[in-house]
Design a protein around this motif. Structure first.
Motif, PDB file in Angstrom:
ATOM      1  N   ALA A  50       0.911  -1.285   0.072  1.00 36.13           N
ATOM      2  CA  ALA A  50      -0.145  -0.073   0.102  1.00 36.13           C
ATOM      3  C   ALA A  50       0.809   1.173  -0.114  1.00 36.13           C
ATOM      4  CB  ALA A  50      -0.950  -0.121   1.475  1.00 36.13           C
ATOM      5  N   ALA A  51       2.139   1.287   0.894  1.00 33.08           N
ATOM      6  CA  ALA A  51       2.672   2.422   0.999  1.00 33.08           C
ATOM      7  C   ALA A  51       3.435   2.556  -0.267  1.00 33.08           C
ATOM      8  CB  ALA A  51       3.704   2.280   2.307  1.00 33.08           C
ATOM      9  N   MET A  52       4.036   1.496  -0.957  1.00 26.75           N
ATOM     10  CA  MET A  52       4.911   1.698  -2.210  1.00 26.75           C
ATOM     11  C   MET A  52       3.832   2.414  -3.598  1.00 26.75           C
ATOM     12  SD  MET A  52       7.182  -1.787  -1.591  1.00 26.75           S
ATOM     13  CE  MET A  52       8.173  -1.580  -2.887  1.00 26.75           C
ATOM     14  N   TYR A  53       2.807   1.695  -3.386  1.00 27.58           N
ATOM     15  CA  TYR A  53       1.863   1.995  -4.640  1.00 27.58           C
ATOM     16  C   TYR A  53       1.365   3.604  -4.209  1.00 27.58           C
ATOM     17  CZ  TYR A  53       1.378  -1.723  -7.389  1.00 27.58           C
ATOM     18  OH  TYR A  53       1.617  -3.010  -8.438  1.00 27.58           O
ATOM     19  N   LEU A  54       1.024   4.163  -3.078  1.00 30.28           N
ATOM     20  CA  LEU A  54       0.692   5.382  -2.596  1.00 30.28           C
ATOM     21  C   LEU A  54       1.973   6.220  -2.875  1.00 30.28           C
ATOM     22  CD1 LEU A  54      -1.432   4.831   0.414  1.00 30.28           C
ATOM     23  CD2 LEU A  54      -2.235   5.527  -2.056  1.00 30.28           C
ATOM     24  N   ALA A  55       3.194   5.950  -2.373  1.00 30.89           N
ATOM     25  CA  ALA A  55       4.434   6.761  -2.785  1.00 30.89           C
ATOM     26  C   ALA A  55       4.661   6.789  -4.246  1.00 30.89           C
ATOM     27  CB  ALA A  55       5.513   6.285  -2.158  1.00 30.89           C
ATOM     28  N   SER A  56       4.659   5.871  -5.189  1.00 35.52           N
ATOM     29  CA  SER A  56       4.727   5.913  -6.455  1.00 35.52           C
ATOM     30  C   SER A  56       3.683   6.739  -7.185  1.00 35.52           C
ATOM     31  CB  SER A  56       4.952   4.472  -7.143  1.00 35.52           C
ATOM     32  OG  SER A  56       3.511   3.867  -7.025  1.00 35.52           O
ATOM     33  N   ALA A  57       2.613   6.732  -6.671  1.00 36.31           N
ATOM     34  CA  ALA A  57       1.433   7.494  -7.312  1.00 36.31           C
ATOM     35  C   ALA A  57       1.445   8.817  -7.077  1.00 36.31           C
ATOM     36  CB  ALA A  57      -0.002   6.971  -6.935  1.00 36.31           C
ATOM     37  N   GLY A  58       2.240   9.548  -6.023  1.00 36.17           N
ATOM     38  CA  GLY A  58       2.509  10.844  -5.930  1.00 36.17           C
ATOM     39  C   GLY A  58       1.455  11.330  -4.754  1.00 36.17           C
ATOM     40  N   ILE A  59       1.118  10.600  -3.877  1.00 34.65           N
ATOM     41  CA  ILE A  59       0.407  10.838  -2.527  1.00 34.65           C
ATOM     42  C   ILE A  59       1.506  12.223  -1.869  1.00 34.65           C
ATOM     43  CG2 ILE A  59      -0.631  10.513  -0.447  1.00 34.65           C
ATOM     44  CD1 ILE A  59      -1.984   9.580  -2.971  1.00 34.65           C
ATOM     45  N   GLY A  60       0.905  13.257  -1.496  1.00 41.17           N
ATOM     46  CA  GLY A  60       1.891  14.217  -1.217  1.00 41.17           C
ATOM     47  C   GLY A  60       2.599  13.926   0.019  1.00 41.17           C
ATOM     48  N   ARG A  61       1.852  13.253   0.972  1.00 46.44           N
ATOM     49  CA  ARG A  61       2.357  13.325   2.536  1.00 46.44           C
ATOM     50  C   ARG A  61       1.786  11.848   3.025  1.00 46.44           C
ATOM     51  NH1 ARG A  61       0.464  15.561   7.589  1.00 46.44           N
ATOM     52  NH2 ARG A  61       2.561  16.067   9.126  1.00 46.44           N
ATOM     53  N   LEU A  62       2.653  10.928   3.206  1.00 46.65           N
ATOM     54  CA  LEU A  62       2.337   9.713   3.705  1.00 46.65           C
ATOM     55  C   LEU A  62       2.857   9.770   5.350  1.00 46.65           C
ATOM     56  CD1 LEU A  62       3.662   7.298   0.986  1.00 46.65           C
ATOM     57  CD2 LEU A  62       1.153   7.740   1.679  1.00 46.65           C
ATOM     58  N   LEU A  63       1.865   9.375   6.155  1.00 47.84           N
ATOM     59  CA  LEU A  63       2.190   9.169   7.662  1.00 47.84           C
ATOM     60  C   LEU A  63       2.303   7.684   7.897  1.00 47.84           C
ATOM     61  CD1 LEU A  63       0.135  11.627   7.427  1.00 47.84           C
ATOM     62  CD2 LEU A  63       0.672  11.778   9.750  1.00 47.84           C
ATOM     63  N   LEU A  64       3.525   7.033   8.290  1.00 49.94           N
ATOM     64  CA  LEU A  64       3.753   5.622   8.562  1.00 49.94           C
ATOM     65  C   LEU A  64       3.653   5.489  10.134  1.00 49.94           C
ATOM     66  CD1 LEU A  64       6.765   5.317   6.050  1.00 49.94           C
ATOM     67  CD2 LEU A  64       4.159   5.239   5.624  1.00 49.94           C
ATOM     68  N   ALA A  65       3.020   4.603  10.538  1.00 48.13           N
ATOM     69  CA  ALA A  65       2.711   4.095  12.033  1.00 48.13           C
ATOM     70  C   ALA A  65       3.068   2.786  12.250  1.00 48.13           C
ATOM     71  CB  ALA A  65       1.617   4.597  12.750  1.00 48.13           C
ATOM     72  N   ASP A  66       4.092   2.354  13.097  1.00 48.92           N
ATOM     73  CA  ASP A  66       4.379   1.059  13.306  1.00 48.92           C
ATOM     74  C   ASP A  66       5.509   1.017  14.514  1.00 48.92           C
ATOM     75  OD1 ASP A  66       5.118  -1.819  13.324  1.00 48.92           O
ATOM     76  OD2 ASP A  66       4.088  -1.728  11.436  1.00 48.92           O
ATOM     77  N   ALA A  67       5.041   0.277  15.274  1.00 45.58           N
ATOM     78  CA  ALA A  67       6.044   0.129  16.644  1.00 45.58           C
ATOM     79  C   ALA A  67       7.046  -0.879  16.778  1.00 45.58           C
ATOM     80  CB  ALA A  67       5.261  -0.133  18.047  1.00 45.58           C
ATOM     81  N   ASP A  68       7.238  -1.752  15.614  1.00 47.92           N
ATOM     82  CA  ASP A  68       7.946  -3.052  15.325  1.00 47.92           C
ATOM     83  C   ASP A  68       9.208  -2.694  14.697  1.00 47.92           C
ATOM     84  OD1 ASP A  68       6.033  -4.257  16.897  1.00 47.92           O
ATOM     85  OD2 ASP A  68       5.055  -5.149  15.110  1.00 47.92           O
ATOM     86  N   THR A  69      10.292  -3.457  14.834  1.00 47.97           N
ATOM     87  CA  THR A  69      11.292  -3.771  14.050  1.00 47.97           C
ATOM     88  C   THR A  69      11.313  -4.693  12.908  1.00 47.97           C
ATOM     89  OG1 THR A  69      12.560  -4.936  15.728  1.00 47.97           O
ATOM     90  CG2 THR A  69      12.620  -2.483  15.828  1.00 47.97           C
ATOM     91  N   VAL A  70      12.132  -4.781  11.910  1.00 49.27           N
ATOM     92  CA  VAL A  70      12.246  -5.591  10.863  1.00 49.27           C
ATOM     93  C   VAL A  70      12.968  -6.872  11.222  1.00 49.27           C
ATOM     94  CG1 VAL A  70      13.207  -6.039   8.482  1.00 49.27           C
ATOM     95  CG2 VAL A  70      12.281  -3.627   9.211  1.00 49.27           C
ATOM     96  N   GLU A  71      12.185  -7.945  11.040  1.00 46.70           N
ATOM     97  CA  GLU A  71      12.780  -9.403  11.592  1.00 46.70           C
ATOM     98  C   GLU A  71      12.722 -10.085  10.148  1.00 46.70           C
ATOM     99  OE1 GLU A  71      10.174 -11.259  14.297  1.00 46.70           O
ATOM    100  OE2 GLU A  71      10.260  -9.504  15.873  1.00 46.70           O
ATOM    101  N   LEU A  72      13.793 -11.226  10.382  1.00 44.42           N
ATOM    102  CA  LEU A  72      14.137 -11.981   9.149  1.00 44.42           C
ATOM    103  C   LEU A  72      12.683 -12.697   8.573  1.00 44.42           C
ATOM    104  CD1 LEU A  72      16.047 -12.986   7.084  1.00 44.42           C
ATOM    105  CD2 LEU A  72      16.477 -14.970   8.794  1.00 44.42           C
ATOM    106  N   THR A  73      11.674 -13.020   9.348  1.00 44.47           N
ATOM    107  CA  THR A  73      10.598 -13.646   9.046  1.00 44.47           C
ATOM    108  C   THR A  73       9.605 -12.469   8.157  1.00 44.47           C
ATOM    109  OG1 THR A  73       9.418 -13.047  11.180  1.00 44.47           O
ATOM    110  CG2 THR A  73      10.378 -15.333  10.874  1.00 44.47           C
ATOM    111  N   ASN A  74      10.027 -11.431   8.302  1.00 43.82           N
ATOM    112  CA  ASN A  74       9.042 -10.264   7.724  1.00 43.82           C
ATOM    113  C   ASN A  74       9.458 -10.479   6.114  1.00 43.82           C
ATOM    114  OD1 ASN A  74       9.595  -8.074  10.191  1.00 43.82           O
ATOM    115  ND2 ASN A  74       7.933  -9.447  10.144  1.00 43.82           N
ATOM    116  N   LEU A  75      10.718 -10.817   5.941  1.00 46.25           N
ATOM    117  CA  LEU A  75      10.950 -10.479   4.431  1.00 46.25           C
ATOM    118  C   LEU A  75      10.158 -11.289   3.463  1.00 46.25           C
ATOM    119  CD1 LEU A  75      14.739  -9.662   4.853  1.00 46.25           C
ATOM    120  CD2 LEU A  75      12.900  -8.234   5.008  1.00 46.25           C
ATOM    121  N   GLN A  76       9.604 -12.359   3.791  1.00 49.31           N
ATOM    122  CA  GLN A  76       8.884 -13.373   2.909  1.00 49.31           C
ATOM    123  C   GLN A  76       7.918 -12.544   2.273  1.00 49.31           C
ATOM    124  OE1 GLN A  76       5.678 -14.339   4.397  1.00 49.31           O
ATOM    125  NE2 GLN A  76       5.286 -15.947   3.143  1.00 49.31           N
TER     126      GLN A  76
END
Length: 257
Positions: A50-76
């Motif tokens: 969702a974030a990648m498409y909204l960014a590429s589409a030119g949404i002027g301001r994206l607020l990104l909220a998440d408390a987690d860190t990137v883990e190896l299991t996420n990359l799948q």
């Protein structure tokens, strides 16, 4: 905040030319997107595409909220993150990727689990909210805040091979809310990916659909599926549309005129 009246540079006109060619968007529609702010709650499997498409589409301001860190299991499946981002806060990992996609937009990382006043403050800055979280307490909290503040909400979920999304818009009198669909005190759960697993392309499909509906709302396009739960079984690639109505006794949205 994005400037709705600014002129596009030649480079931006070229970047967004395939949007501008569409009668439903054009230059004025692209200006609407450039002037918009979108909050994405959760930078996991759904929030990544969702974030990648909204960014590429030119949404002027994206607020990104998440408390987690990137883990190896996420990359799948969480495609906004990279191997080199392991251990980094997801919002900063996503920010780095999105800047590489489109350096002309503003990205606001919020490295916390939004709740209470911080949730209201973040939603208050957005024109549309995408709930890409993975738990019912967050979904219900986001829904309550969106209906309190009158902000359109696009909610998605995915587990195993089953995905779903729905759009809720408190500006529309006939629109139900998330609480009308799922009882806050019920036992319904889509289950965590860590327990049940999830087919990687599924989250890409649902997250992309969330981005598409958010953009349709920002562009005032017809066809936003209010009062419908869109359900996908990716094993058979069968889409179902389940209609639902406002609950007249809903504690969240029944008080609207």
């Amino acid at each position: 905040m994005p400037n709705p009246d600014r002129d596009f540079s030649d480079e931006e006109l070229l970047r967004y030319s395939r949007h501008i060619l569409l009668d439903e968007i054009g230059i004025e529609g692209q200006r609407k997107l450039a002037a918009a702010s979108v909050l994405i709650v959760g930078l996991g499997g759904l929030g990544s595409p969702a974030a990648m498409y909204l960014a590429s589409a030119g949404i002027g301001r994206l607020l990104l909220a998440d408390a987690d860190t990137v883990e190896l299991t996420n990359l799948q499946r969480q495609i906004v993150h990279r191997q080199g981002s392991l251990g980094l806060a997801k919002v900063f990992s996503a920010q780095a990727t999105l800047v590489g996609i489109n350096p002309d937009i503003a990205i606001v990382p919020i490295s916390e689990r939004l709740q209470g006043e911080s949730l209201m403050a973040a939603i208050g800055q957005a024109d549309v909210v995408l709930d890409c979280s993975d738990n019912f307490p967050t979904r219900h909290a986001v829904n309550r805040a969106c209906f309190t503040l009158g902000k359109p909400l696009v909610s998605g979920a995915a587990v195993r091979f089953d995905g779903q999304f729905a759009v809720f818009d408190p500006r529309q009198k006939q629109s139900p809310c998330y609480r009308c669909l799922f009882d806050e005190d019920g036992e319904a759960s889509d289950g965590p990916c860590a327990t049940f697993g999830v087919f990687a392309p599924l989250v890409g499909i649902i997250g992309a659909m969330q981005a598409a509906e958010a953009m349709k709302i920002l562009l005032d396009m017809p066809g936003v599926p209010l009062g419908k739960l869109m359900v996908l079984d990716l094993r058979t690639h069968e889409w179902r549309s389940l209609r639902f109505k406002r609950d007249p006794a809903c504690p969240v949205c029944s008080a609207r005129n």
